[in-house]
Scaffold this motif. Structure first.
Motif, PDB file in Angstrom:
ATOM      1  N   ARG A   1       0.843  -1.180   0.000  1.00 46.22           N
ATOM      2  CA  ARG A   1       0.000   0.000   0.000  1.00 46.22           C
ATOM      3  C   ARG A   1       0.881   1.234   0.000  1.00 46.22           C
ATOM      4  O   ARG A   1       1.289   1.702   1.054  1.00 46.22           O
ATOM      5  CB  ARG A   1      -0.902  -0.019   1.232  1.00 46.22           C
ATOM      6  CG  ARG A   1      -1.958   1.062   1.194  1.00 46.22           C
ATOM      7  CD  ARG A   1      -2.993   0.866   2.282  1.00 46.22           C
ATOM      8  NE  ARG A   1      -3.996   1.914   2.256  1.00 46.22           N
ATOM      9  CZ  ARG A   1      -3.879   3.081   2.870  1.00 46.22           C
ATOM     10  NH1 ARG A   1      -2.798   3.347   3.571  1.00 46.22           N
ATOM     11  NH2 ARG A   1      -4.837   3.975   2.796  1.00 46.22           N
TER      12      ARG A   1
ATOM     13  N   LEU B   1       2.411   4.723   0.338  1.00 48.19           N
ATOM     14  CA  LEU B   1       1.955   5.812   1.188  1.00 48.19           C
ATOM     15  C   LEU B   1       1.677   7.022   0.322  1.00 48.19           C
ATOM     16  O   LEU B   1       2.521   7.873   0.144  1.00 48.19           O
ATOM     17  CB  LEU B   1       3.015   6.152   2.234  1.00 48.19           C
ATOM     18  CG  LEU B   1       2.675   5.722   3.648  1.00 48.19           C
ATOM     19  CD1 LEU B   1       3.853   5.889   4.566  1.00 48.19           C
ATOM     20  CD2 LEU B   1       1.492   6.485   4.176  1.00 48.19           C
ATOM     21  N   LYS B   2       0.525   7.050  -0.279  1.00 46.53           N
ATOM     22  CA  LYS B   2       0.175   8.209  -1.080  1.00 46.53           C
ATOM     23  C   LYS B   2      -1.144   8.745  -0.557  1.00 46.53           C
ATOM     24  O   LYS B   2      -1.898   8.050   0.092  1.00 46.53           O
ATOM     25  CB  LYS B   2       0.045   7.834  -2.558  1.00 46.53           C
ATOM     26  CG  LYS B   2      -1.079   6.848  -2.861  1.00 46.53           C
ATOM     27  CD  LYS B   2      -1.141   6.548  -4.338  1.00 46.53           C
ATOM     28  CE  LYS B   2      -2.260   5.556  -4.625  1.00 46.53           C
ATOM     29  NZ  LYS B   2      -3.567   6.199  -4.600  1.00 46.53           N
ATOM     30  N   LYS B   3      -1.359   9.956  -0.853  1.00 48.26           N
ATOM     31  CA  LYS B   3      -2.587  10.568  -0.372  1.00 48.26           C
ATOM     32  C   LYS B   3      -3.762   9.983  -1.146  1.00 48.26           C
ATOM     33  O   LYS B   3      -3.771   9.972  -2.373  1.00 48.26           O
ATOM     34  CB  LYS B   3      -2.512  12.077  -0.592  1.00 48.26           C
ATOM     35  CG  LYS B   3      -3.709  12.808  -0.072  1.00 48.26           C
ATOM     36  CD  LYS B   3      -3.550  14.300  -0.293  1.00 48.26           C
ATOM     37  CE  LYS B   3      -4.827  15.009   0.080  1.00 48.26           C
ATOM     38  NZ  LYS B   3      -4.718  16.439  -0.138  1.00 48.26           N
ATOM     39  N   LEU B   4      -4.723   9.494  -0.405  1.00 43.99           N
ATOM     40  CA  LEU B   4      -5.930   8.971  -1.023  1.00 43.99           C
ATOM     41  C   LEU B   4      -6.954  10.076  -1.103  1.00 43.99           C
ATOM     42  O   LEU B   4      -7.154  10.812  -0.147  1.00 43.99           O
ATOM     43  CB  LEU B   4      -6.488   7.810  -0.199  1.00 43.99           C
ATOM     44  CG  LEU B   4      -5.682   6.519  -0.201  1.00 43.99           C
ATOM     45  CD1 LEU B   4      -6.247   5.558   0.814  1.00 43.99           C
ATOM     46  CD2 LEU B   4      -5.676   5.895  -1.582  1.00 43.99           C
ATOM     47  N   THR B   5      -7.616  10.161  -2.247  1.00 49.11           N
ATOM     48  CA  THR B   5      -8.669  11.157  -2.363  1.00 49.11           C
ATOM     49  C   THR B   5      -9.889  10.675  -1.591  1.00 49.11           C
ATOM     50  O   THR B   5     -10.002   9.491  -1.247  1.00 49.11           O
ATOM     51  CB  THR B   5      -9.056  11.367  -3.828  1.00 49.11           C
ATOM     52  OG1 THR B   5      -9.578  10.122  -4.320  1.00 49.11           O
ATOM     53  CG2 THR B   5      -7.856  11.778  -4.669  1.00 49.11           C
ATOM     54  N   GLU B   6     -10.820  11.596  -1.370  1.00 47.99           N
ATOM     55  CA  GLU B   6     -12.030  11.209  -0.655  1.00 47.99           C
ATOM     56  C   GLU B   6     -12.764  10.129  -1.450  1.00 47.99           C
ATOM     57  O   GLU B   6     -13.328   9.191  -0.887  1.00 47.99           O
ATOM     58  CB  GLU B   6     -12.920  12.426  -0.456  1.00 47.99           C
ATOM     59  CG  GLU B   6     -14.112  12.125   0.449  1.00 47.99           C
ATOM     60  CD  GLU B   6     -14.994  13.328   0.680  1.00 47.99           C
ATOM     61  OE1 GLU B   6     -14.741  14.379   0.059  1.00 47.99           O
ATOM     62  OE2 GLU B   6     -15.939  13.206   1.470  1.00 47.99           O
TER      63      GLU B   6
ATOM     64  N   LEU C   1     -11.206   6.827  -0.774  1.00 44.16           N
ATOM     65  CA  LEU C   1     -11.555   6.354   0.566  1.00 44.16           C
ATOM     66  C   LEU C   1     -12.967   5.787   0.572  1.00 44.16           C
ATOM     67  O   LEU C   1     -13.237   4.750   1.185  1.00 44.16           O
ATOM     68  CB  LEU C   1     -11.427   7.495   1.581  1.00 44.16           C
ATOM     69  CG  LEU C   1     -10.007   7.966   1.883  1.00 44.16           C
ATOM     70  CD1 LEU C   1     -10.033   9.247   2.712  1.00 44.16           C
ATOM     71  CD2 LEU C   1      -9.218   6.899   2.613  1.00 44.16           C
ATOM     72  N   ILE C   2     -13.886   6.460  -0.105  1.00 39.50           N
ATOM     73  CA  ILE C   2     -15.259   5.979  -0.162  1.00 39.50           C
ATOM     74  C   ILE C   2     -15.317   4.635  -0.890  1.00 39.50           C
ATOM     75  O   ILE C   2     -16.085   3.746  -0.516  1.00 39.50           O
ATOM     76  CB  ILE C   2     -16.179   7.019  -0.848  1.00 39.50           C
ATOM     77  CG1 ILE C   2     -16.330   8.240   0.064  1.00 39.50           C
ATOM     78  CG2 ILE C   2     -17.543   6.425  -1.170  1.00 39.50           C
ATOM     79  CD1 ILE C   2     -17.086   9.395  -0.567  1.00 39.50           C
TER      80      ILE C   2
END
Lengths: 108, 142
Positions: B28, B30-35, B38-39
């Motif tokens: 996984r 480590l990158k920023k997940l968008t909303e 995440l949904i």
């Protein structure tokens, strides 16, 4: 007071105990109930049902708000962790067991 | 703070192409997940709350925002692809069920109880499975 639903300790059939919904339902069907008690019972049953519905949507609303917070925190955490990732990357490249930490080297 | 370090890194190395080989997490990154992402992760959990998904079916159940829940399913019926989307909106006066064809109704009784139970289970499993947080306290799990 006779027939008052404020008295919740009386066990007789002529008084109303509305602290328990199951008892409430049985008592409403009880033909020995005086008319006043039956009407009061139905009114309170309506309030109880309405209160249950309101509680239901309050619970769902509360869950939605908590999830909103989790998503926001997750995105903020990901931004802060860029610095942590950079440090870990430098450490991992100097460690002989870098590939055992769950990281793989790219560019090689 | 992360942008400051990025700038410092560029200043030190001069050229990102010349940077040392970077170690990326295997499973996984480590990158920023968008909303939205995440949904999507949440919906994978939400869809399974109602039991196994039959072959050929697609199901989604997720919290779109604090006031909206979405149920979506797709399946083949008589050789034709069918789909259904229901939106549950949280209002001060109750939960409004919005269906295709401009059908609106406030849910009550067993349907309301089932939705309350489903959202509670969703929250428990998503808090632990996606966000690694204690559902009671909101704190990170050890």
């Amino acid at each position: 007071m006779q027939g008052s639903f404020e008295n919740q300790n009386t066990q007789s059939a002529s008084s109303a105990e509305f602290h328990n919904d199951d008892q409430l339902d049985l008592r409403m069907a009880d033909p020995r109930l005086k008319p006043y008690e039956a009407v009061a019972g139905r009114a309170l049953a309506g309030q109880t049902e309405r209160r249950r519905e309101l509680l239901g949507h309050e619970k769902i609303g509360a869950v939605g708000e908590k999830l909103d917070h989790f998503r926001l925190w997750e995105q903020e955490r990901a931004e802060e962790s860029d610095f942590t990732l950079w440090e870990r990357e430098l450490h991992a490249t100097s460690s002989p067991s870098a590939d055992q930490t769950g990281y793989e080297l790219i560019g090689q | 703070m992360s942008s400051v370090f990025k700038k410092a890194f560029h200043l030190i190395t001069g050229d990102t192409a010349a940077s040392p080989a970077l170690a990326m997490p295997k499973h996984r990154p480590l990158k920023k997940l968008t909303e939205r992402e995440l949904i999507q992760l949440e919906s994978e959990i939400g869809a399974k709350l109602f039991g196994d998904i039959p072959a050929g079916h697609r199901r989604e159940f997720f919290c779109l925002d604090a006031k909206t829940w979405i149920w979506h399913e797709e399946f083949k019926s008589n050789g034709k692809m069918e789909s259904r989307t229901i939106r549950y909106e949280v209002h001060a006066t109750g939960i409004l069920k919005v269906q295709e064809g401009a059908r609106y109704s406030f849910i009550e009784g067993a349907e309301l109880d089932n939705l309350v139970a489903a959202t509670a289970m969703y929250y428990e499993q998503v808090a632990r499975g996606v966000y690694k947080r204690d559902p009671q306290t909101g704190q990170k799990l050890a």
